[in-house]
Design a protein around this motif. Structure first.
Motif, PDB file in Angstrom:
ATOM      1  N   GLU A 146      -6.036  16.083   6.849  1.00  0.00           N
ATOM      2  CA  GLU A 146      -6.624  14.245   7.208  1.00  0.00           C
ATOM      3  C   GLU A 146      -5.979  13.259   6.565  1.00  0.00           C
ATOM      4  O   GLU A 146      -6.406  12.088   6.330  1.00  0.00           O
ATOM      5  CB  GLU A 146      -8.268  14.271   6.697  1.00  0.00           C
ATOM      6  N   PHE A 147      -4.760  13.601   5.645  1.00  0.00           N
ATOM      7  CA  PHE A 147      -4.132  12.828   5.038  1.00  0.00           C
ATOM      8  C   PHE A 147      -3.784  11.516   5.804  1.00  0.00           C
ATOM      9  O   PHE A 147      -3.982  10.468   5.127  1.00  0.00           O
ATOM     10  CB  PHE A 147      -2.725  13.397   4.226  1.00  0.00           C
ATOM     11  N   THR A 148      -3.137  11.674   6.976  1.00  0.00           N
ATOM     12  CA  THR A 148      -2.693  10.424   7.519  1.00  0.00           C
ATOM     13  C   THR A 148      -3.825   9.665   8.080  1.00  0.00           C
ATOM     14  O   THR A 148      -3.759   8.463   8.527  1.00  0.00           O
ATOM     15  CB  THR A 148      -1.629  10.867   8.775  1.00  0.00           C
ATOM     16  N   ARG A 149      -4.992  10.328   8.061  1.00  0.00           N
ATOM     17  CA  ARG A 149      -6.317   9.305   8.296  1.00  0.00           C
ATOM     18  C   ARG A 149      -6.552   8.615   7.300  1.00  0.00           C
ATOM     19  O   ARG A 149      -6.892   7.350   7.551  1.00  0.00           O
ATOM     20  CB  ARG A 149      -7.554  10.079   8.814  1.00  0.00           C
ATOM     21  N   ARG A 150      -6.526   8.992   6.064  1.00  0.00           N
ATOM     22  CA  ARG A 150      -6.655   8.153   4.767  1.00  0.00           C
ATOM     23  C   ARG A 150      -5.841   7.316   4.543  1.00  0.00           C
ATOM     24  O   ARG A 150      -5.704   6.145   4.230  1.00  0.00           O
ATOM     25  CB  ARG A 150      -7.066   9.353   3.780  1.00  0.00           C
ATOM     26  N   PHE A 151      -4.417   7.759   4.888  1.00  0.00           N
ATOM     27  CA  PHE A 151      -3.425   6.749   4.657  1.00  0.00           C
ATOM     28  C   PHE A 151      -2.497   6.822   5.857  1.00  0.00           C
ATOM     29  O   PHE A 151      -1.458   7.322   6.277  1.00  0.00           O
ATOM     30  CB  PHE A 151      -2.179   7.581   3.581  1.00  0.00           C
ATOM     31  N   PRO A 152      -2.783   5.751   6.845  1.00  0.00           N
ATOM     32  CA  PRO A 152      -2.348   5.849   8.256  1.00  0.00           C
ATOM     33  C   PRO A 152      -0.616   5.411   8.121  1.00  0.00           C
ATOM     34  O   PRO A 152      -0.050   5.797   9.091  1.00  0.00           O
ATOM     35  CB  PRO A 152      -2.985   4.458   8.685  1.00  0.00           C
ATOM     36  N   ASP A 153      -0.184   4.652   7.086  1.00  0.00           N
ATOM     37  CA  ASP A 153       1.058   4.406   7.006  1.00  0.00           C
ATOM     38  C   ASP A 153       1.958   5.523   6.182  1.00  0.00           C
ATOM     39  O   ASP A 153       3.257   5.396   5.809  1.00  0.00           O
ATOM     40  CB  ASP A 153       1.366   3.156   6.125  1.00  0.00           C
ATOM     41  N   ALA A 154       1.327   6.658   5.993  1.00  0.00           N
ATOM     42  CA  ALA A 154       2.138   7.737   5.308  1.00  0.00           C
ATOM     43  C   ALA A 154       3.332   8.102   5.735  1.00  0.00           C
ATOM     44  O   ALA A 154       3.579   8.084   7.314  1.00  0.00           O
ATOM     45  CB  ALA A 154       1.072   8.773   4.967  1.00  0.00           C
ATOM     46  N   THR A 155       4.447   8.442   5.131  1.00  0.00           N
ATOM     47  CA  THR A 155       5.485   9.301   5.631  1.00  0.00           C
ATOM     48  C   THR A 155       5.041  10.684   5.554  1.00  0.00           C
ATOM     49  O   THR A 155       4.649  11.225   4.731  1.00  0.00           O
ATOM     50  CB  THR A 155       6.734   9.220   4.728  1.00  0.00           C
ATOM     51  N   VAL A 156       5.450  11.652   6.961  1.00  0.00           N
ATOM     52  CA  VAL A 156       5.034  12.591   6.989  1.00  0.00           C
ATOM     53  C   VAL A 156       6.222  13.648   7.363  1.00  0.00           C
ATOM     54  O   VAL A 156       7.076  13.045   8.361  1.00  0.00           O
ATOM     55  CB  VAL A 156       3.902  13.073   8.073  1.00  0.00           C
ATOM     56  N   VAL A 157       6.587  14.585   6.921  1.00  0.00           N
ATOM     57  CA  VAL A 157       7.946  15.279   6.997  1.00  0.00           C
ATOM     58  C   VAL A 157       7.369  16.846   7.224  1.00  0.00           C
ATOM     59  O   VAL A 157       6.717  17.494   6.444  1.00  0.00           O
ATOM     60  CB  VAL A 157       8.711  15.043   5.651  1.00  0.00           C
ATOM     61  N   ARG A 158       7.894  17.463   8.030  1.00  0.00           N
ATOM     62  CA  ARG A 158       7.610  18.985   8.025  1.00  0.00           C
ATOM     63  C   ARG A 158       8.926  19.946   7.778  1.00  0.00           C
ATOM     64  O   ARG A 158       9.862  19.341   8.315  1.00  0.00           O
ATOM     65  CB  ARG A 158       7.270  19.311   9.669  1.00  0.00           C
TER      66      ARG A 158
END
Length: 683
Positions: free
Chosen positions: A263-275
């Motif tokens: 739920e990280f991107t729900r808390r921080f909508p502008d987060a950078t996500v890398v797989r």
């Protein structure tokens, strides 16, 4: 600095300050990525080293992170476990917050739990006390107070050692006894540090002025208490990098949850996500097996659907083996270990992993009989061994004797020679174990010399003392024996996963609880992904020689064994005979629900691999046989059965009987003819 990283690692390391979420599969270089990120932020002038606090879950992982940062030229950044970081902070702020001398830290809580249990009338059985201590740890990690324990335990269906009301009473009494003695347990370090930051503005301001950038490794294992401490550290800021893999969540029993990661991107909508999915650890053969294991998991959230992509050259196929009993399995594993040692694989690069610690005894005995050195992970701590304590004393004394132009490694060898480090190792036994432990200290000196310019004896001894405080021992030569939980975060060239039977993996008490079974599957996945090259998977049918062969191989192995493997064919026949078969697609391993799917041993989603020529010959044979018997062709075999035979191409009666709809009677009447057609010996 970033040129050595792959594109995804580079994207994570070079992301701007702010929230970053790295979904990192096993073996994808997550520690390399986050240490390069820290170094990049410091090197780019975004932060200073002293403003960084990186936390992880084991002292070994924290030590590894510090070593990597040092090699990148980063000095002053903090890399600690949650508890070590909280202990430092609490010790510093205690006089302001409490005003008394700091309370001592409990080495273990069983004595106080025992007193609390006796007060409640539960007695002092050692096993019950350990279970009660586990419940108290879970409650505190989950932010559950004694009064709330019964409802919270019932909500998550905890398997409690006593009625929940009694456990709550023990919990309450334990806290009273502990506070009266003015001592803290490990969970108190986090609780009191969180309270100090939440309730004292001047403490929070001073801390947040000091630390500006936070990194959390293994974020899938964070507990509610650890998350609350992290929130107190942040204080509303978002300069946070988290790294984790929901497929490796294996500590739910202790309160851990992957929810904050997912739920990280729900808390921080502008987060950078890398797989990160490129696996640099394991061969493609091991990677493929690992992907098959986790692909069969149920109810996987989107954030956990990482599919590893092997980057190493091909290696040997994983091996599967079934044995009559545990001693036979242990003896075979020990023999295979000896073969690998003779082939040049180092003993420290071999591990035998099991579900419960009680399984280690058979393997200790088998390795000892084979003359193979081994270490039981979780046994005596490295820095508490007698020879290491003697060596540390000698090395401290030597810090004032060393001239500046001597080589560090040579000095260390000379000092350790006085306490037993000979030029050549002893033949074996306890003397060889002591020699190996001393040699590991030399290897620390070699590592330090290669990463720290001008490292001297004082710096070396300080490194050893820091490792001792953090319980970050060097590698000692010997085959590792460890539980699957203890193996998390480690890797070896060769891994033996043993005892893979129902009731052991998944553990018996997990059966019937889908969430618990799925956690057991993730534990199996963690075990598979520990192997770099050689992977051995085995199980036994009984515990003792001559015992009843009532065990069955783990359900997690369904769909993994090659079709031609004898254990696969015998196991299918046995399950069909016993009526215990849980049919799975032989291609993808998914469940089979429809009658035709079960008949073909293939789900409707997977393509047919029917041999059309063989199918035509089977139909021709069936027509002739039906004429001889003067019966309709379907009485011999239905069309669906012939298709299943033409797809699966059995090579013996066991393979035939494993096909749904072919029983012993039909095998007796038609088996030899059908197998001859399959082999091409008749039309």
């Amino acid at each position: 600095m970033l040129e050595a990283l792959d594109p995804e690692q580079r994207a994570a390391a070079s992301a701007p300050r702010g929230p970053v979420c790295v979904l990192a599969g096993a073996g994808t270089g997550k520690t390399r990525t986050i240490t390069h990120r820290i170094a990049h932020l410091i090197g780019s002038g975004h932060i200073s080293a002293g403003q960084v606090l990186a936390v992880t879950f084991t002292a070994r992982a924290a030590g590894e992170m510090r070593t990597r940062l040092r090699a990148l030229g980063v000095h002053g950044a903090q890399a600690l476990t949650f508890h070590a970081a909280a202990r430092r902070q609490l010790r510093y702020f205690w006089p302001r917050v409490v005003g008394d001398r700091p309370w001592d830290l409990l080495d273990g809580k069983l004595r106080f739990v025992g007193q609390a249990a006796q007060r409640v009338g539960l007695g002092a059985d050692a096993e019950i006390l350990r279970d009660l201590a586990t419940e108290i740890e879970w409650a505190k990690a989950s932010l559950v107070a004694p009064d709330d324990y019964p409802i919270a335990a019932a909500r998550v269906q905890r398997d409690t050692p006593a009625p929940t009301a009694q456990v709550a009473e023990v919990y309450r009494a334990y806290e009273e006894i502990k506070n009266s003695a003015r001592v803290l347990d490990f969970d108190d370090l986090l609780l009191h540090t969180t309270a100090a930051l939440e309730e004292h503005d001047e403490v929070a301001r001073e801390f947040r002025d000091r630390y500006r950038c936070f990194v959390v490794d293994e974020y899938q294992d964070v507990t509610p208490l650890q998350q609350r401490l992290l929130d107190a550290w942040l204080g509303g800021r978002d300069d946070l990098t988290v790294v984790g893999d929901a497929n490796q969540t294996i500590y739910s029993f202790g309160g851990a949850s992957p929810r904050p990661l997912l739920e990280f991107t729900r808390r921080f909508p502008d987060a950078t996500v890398v797989r990160l999915e490129r696996d640099y650890r394991s061969t493609p053969q091991v990677v493929d097996l690992a992907n098959s294991v986790i692909a069969a998991a149920r109810n996987r959230p989107a954030g956990s659907r990482l599919r590893l992509i092997g980057q190493r050259p091909d290696g040997p196929d994983p091996r599967f083996a079934e044995y009559e009993d545990e001693p036979s399995e242990a003896a075979a594993v020990a023999a295979r270990v000896r073969y690998l040692l003779n082939a040049g694989v180092a003993a420290s690069e071999i591990a035998i992993l099991y579900r419960v610690n009680a399984q280690s005894e058979a393997y200790e005995r088998a390795l000892a009989e084979m003359g193979v050195p081994y270490l039981v992970r979780g046994g005596e701590r490295f820095f508490e061994r007698r020879e290491i304590r003697q060596a540390m004393a000698a090395l401290r004394t030597a810090t004032v004797e060393r001239s500046t132009d001597e080589d560090l490694v040579m000095v260390v060898r000379r000092v350790l020679a006085k306490v037993g480090l000979t030029e050549q190792p002893p033949a074996g036994g306890a003397a060889k174990e002591r020699w190996d432990a001393l040699l590991a200290l030399v290897e620390v000196a070699e590592e330090l010399s290669s990463t720290v310019e001008g490292a001297d004896m004082s710096r070396y001894v300080a490194e050893l003392e820091q490792r001792a405080a953090a319980q970050h021992p060097p590698t000692v030569e010997g085959v590792t024996l460890a539980s699957l939980h203890a193996a998390k975060g480690l890797e070896w060239d060769a891994v033996f996963l043993v005892g893979l039977a129902e009731g052991i993996l998944p553990i018996q008490h997990a059966d019937g609880d889908e969430a618990a079974v799925e956690e057991e599957r993730r534990l199996f996945y963690v075990g598979v992904t520990r192997a770099r090259e050689h992977l051995w998977l085995s199980w036994s049918l009984s515990r003792h020689p001559g015992g009843r062969r009532h065990r069955r191989r783990s359900r997690f192995l369904h769909g993994l064994l090659p079709e031609h493997h004898s254990a696969a064919r015998l196991g299918r026949a046995r399950q069909l005979r016993d009526g215990t078969a849980k049919p799975r697609c032989r291609v993808c391993g998914g469940p089979l629900l429809e009658t035709m799917e079960i008949k073909l041993a293939r789900c409707g989603r997977c393509p047919s691999n029917v041999d059309e020529d063989l199918l035509a010959r089977l139909k021709e044979w069936r027509t002739g046989r039906a004429r001889e018997l003067r019966v309709p062709p379907f009485v011999v075999f239905t069309d669906a059965t012939l298709v299943a035979i033409a797809e699966q191409r059995p090579v013996d009666p066991v393979g035939l009987v494993s096909i749904s709809g072919i029983g012993p009677t039909k095998v007796e009447r038609f088996g030899s003819d059908v197998l001859a057609v399959v082999r091409g010996e008749r039309g």
